[in-house]
Design an enzyme around this catalytic site. Structure first.
Site, mmCIF file in Angstrom:
data_model
loop_
_atom_site.group_PDB
_atom_site.id
_atom_site.type_symbol
_atom_site.label_atom_id
_atom_site.label_comp_id
_atom_site.label_asym_id
_atom_site.label_seq_id
_atom_site.Cartn_x
_atom_site.Cartn_y
_atom_site.Cartn_z
ATOM 1 C CB CYS A 138 -0.894 -0.029 1.234
ATOM 2 S SG CYS A 138 -2.001 1.395 1.398
ATOM 3 C CB CYS A 152 29.576 -4.968 25.971
ATOM 4 S SG CYS A 152 31.218 -4.891 25.178
ATOM 5 C CB CYS A 185 33.163 -4.082 29.215
ATOM 6 S SG CYS A 185 31.739 -3.208 28.504
ATOM 7 C CB CYS A 235 22.654 -1.427 10.918
ATOM 8 S SG CYS A 235 23.826 -0.493 11.912
#
Length: 559
Positions: free
Chosen positions: A278, A325, A328, A338
């Site tokens: 659409c 992470c 750490c 992304c």
């Protein structure tokens, strides 16, 4: 972004047995796959390999047969016309007027006849002229003559509902002309029917229980209040599409808040149509009504969604929007589209959101592995062998396999939503700001819109490809799974490059502090060519993945 040579090879001789049962969900059909090797330099503007012709997604004015706001778009193999509610109403009124003229009937009765025959004017004509008395009886029309939508009382009489007396001309009847009711009772009667929904109010009959006379739009227009008139008109408009308008070639866009409809062009078959889009950018499958899911089948989508519903607690766990992470262990939230993550200073570690590997050497976005795989093996061949053995062992566990594919499915789903929001922001304000900053016309930045459209298509394709991957047995269908993972790895790697360039590098390149001369130099000398090259290459590898589904290199799943 580092200049790194990327090699992607597809298995040229994939073959295997028919897919057997696994977790009660089994694909069928067998086929052999084939592929090619591709080599690209990240910063090379020379598009090597076969680049498919770019699909024209531009919106152009359609013919003037409908409303002036009709738009045409090419979406993959299907050409659709996007219609506003005004366009749909124009189509509806045209067919109503045609039938009304043919039968010399008021429009309200013509609309009732069309609804009864699924808005098919040809069927109305055929049935009416073959046995009009039967049609009249079915719709509550008088047995002969031209029906009248309503009649006023000729003399003083009593309302059939409230039993109050009214002088002549103050009460109305339906097409029967025999049962009269006051304005307040008609208003309440119609309001109750509208409150019950379209099914009742569009087939409303005379309040007298023994009378089947139809209550049509002309009577509703004078007897109902403004709110109920508007709801009745909307029900009638929705019926034109929902009940088979234009030979079932029109469907309402299912996106929340969108009031547009999508019509297949005359050259496309409703049996062949798949994904349509659409003007609001929502894509859906013409066949099953679910969101656009090219290249996987409707059966796979239904099975996958059912699987997600049954694994709600697991799904909620996977939906957790933070990850530590890997270096750490600081919890991080993903706020970009992304998958390239950078831990804040002082750590600065760059890694992939999906597989948590270092960004410059992440290998596990397609192959399913875990930290148990030895990382200190100097023999690359041995590491690859151990990696694949661990992959197959873990994928054999249905629960682990589901979590693996679900996490990648939901990651691309979330990224797609962010991409669509970024596209809206880009087109509404960002391109104008960048153009003003660079002192260039906005058309110079259309490459960004094309890049984001390709990213959205890529996220959509990868999302459903991961759903498909769940149903590929790693042991029985190892060769085909190898082809599938290789094609998926190629597409995913280049999509990530394109997404990072269009999102992160764009913000760095066109920051507010940049000088116009610098922006123009970077734009024309480097960035534009880089993004355009990534767009073309990404389209190629996504096309390879889609082609594998369409040419049966990959088995069709049956559930």
């Amino acid at each position: 972004m580092p200049n790194k040579r990327h090699r992607a090879a597809a298995d040229a001789n994939a073959a295997g047995d028919d897919y057997g049962p696994n977790d009660d969900e089994e694909p069928v059909d067998s086929a052999s796959g084939s592929g090619e090797e591709y080599y690209f330099e990240d910063d090379d503007d020379d598009d090597r390999g076969s680049i498919p012709e770019e699909t024209d997604d531009a919106v152009t004015n359609a013919s003037d047969d409908g409303g002036g706001d009709e738009k045409k778009r090419r979406q993959g193999p299907a050409v659709v016309v996007v219609l506003t509610e005004a366009d749909v109403r124009h189509r509806q009124e045209e067919v109503i007027a045609r039938v009304a003229e043919l039968l010399s009937f008021p429009p309200g009765f013509a609309a009732a006849l069309l609804r009864h025959f699924s808005w098919d004017a040809g069927r109305v004509e055929e049935r009416w002229f073959s046995d009009d008395r039967r049609v009249r009886a079915a719709l509550g029309l008088p047995p002969d003559g031209v029906p009248s939508p309503m009649a006023l009382s000729a003399a003083e009489s009593t309302c059939g509902v409230c039993f109050a007396g009214f002088p002549g001309g103050k009460m109305r009847s339906a097409s029967c002309g025999a049962h009269f009711y006051c304005a307040d009772c008609w208003r309440g009667y119609i309001a109750a029917a509208v409150g019950d929904g379209a099914a009742r109010c569009l087939s409303l009959r005379c309040p007298e229980p023994s009378c089947a006379a139809a209550v049509v739009r002309e009577l509703v227009g004078v007897a109902a209040d403004a709110g109920d008139r508007a709801r009745y008109a909307r029900f009638e408009l929705r019926s034109f599409v929902d009940d088979g308008g234009a030979g079932r070639r029109i469907k309402w866009c299912p996106a929340p808040g969108c009031n547009r409809a999508v019509e297949l062009s005359s050259g496309d078959s409703t049996d062949d149509a798949t994904d349509v889009f659409c003007a609001c950018r929502h894509g859906f499958c013409w066949r099953c009504g679910e969101e656009a899911h090219r290249p996987v089948s409707c059966e796979t989508v239904r099975a996958w969604l059912d699987k997600n519903n049954s694994y709600s607690e697991t799904a909620n766990w996977v939906l957790d929007n933070t990850k530590p992470c890997p270096k750490c262990l600081l919890p991080l939230e993903k706020d970009q589209g992304c998958m390239h993550m950078t831990c804040p200073p002082p750590c600065g570690h760059e890694f992939c959101w999906v597989c948590l590997d270092p960004w410059n050497d992440h290998q596990r976005c397609v192959g399913f592995a875990d930290d148990a795989i030895a990382d200190d093996d100097d023999d690359n061949g041995g590491r690859e062998k151990d990696y694949r053995e661990e992959l197959n062992r873990r994928l054999a566990n249905a629960s682990d396999r589901y979590l693996y594919h679900y996490e990648r499915w939901i990651a691309n789903f979330s990224s797609l939503e962010k991409v669509i929001k970024d596209m809206e922001e880009l087109e509404s304000t960002e391109i104008a700001k960048i153009a003003a900053m660079a002192e260039l016309p906005e058309r110079e930045f259309e490459f960004l819109t094309r890049a984001y459209e390709q990213i959205a298509d890529g996220r959509r394709v990868l999302k459903w490809a991961y759903a498909y991957g769940y149903y590929l047995d790693p042991a029985r269908d190892a060769a085909r799974r190898g082809l599938f993972e290789d094609l998926l790895d190629q597409a995913n790697a280049w999509l990530e490059k394109l997404h990072a360039a269009a999102e992160l590098e764009r913000r760095e390149t066109f920051c507010a502090a940049a000088e116009p001369d610098v922006v123009r130099e970077v734009l024309l000398g480097y960035y534009k060519g880089r993004v355009e090259n990534f767009t073309s290459v990404t389209r190629t590898f996504l096309g390879n993945l889609v082609k594998a589904f369409e040419t049966t290199d990959l088995p069709r799943l049956s559930h």
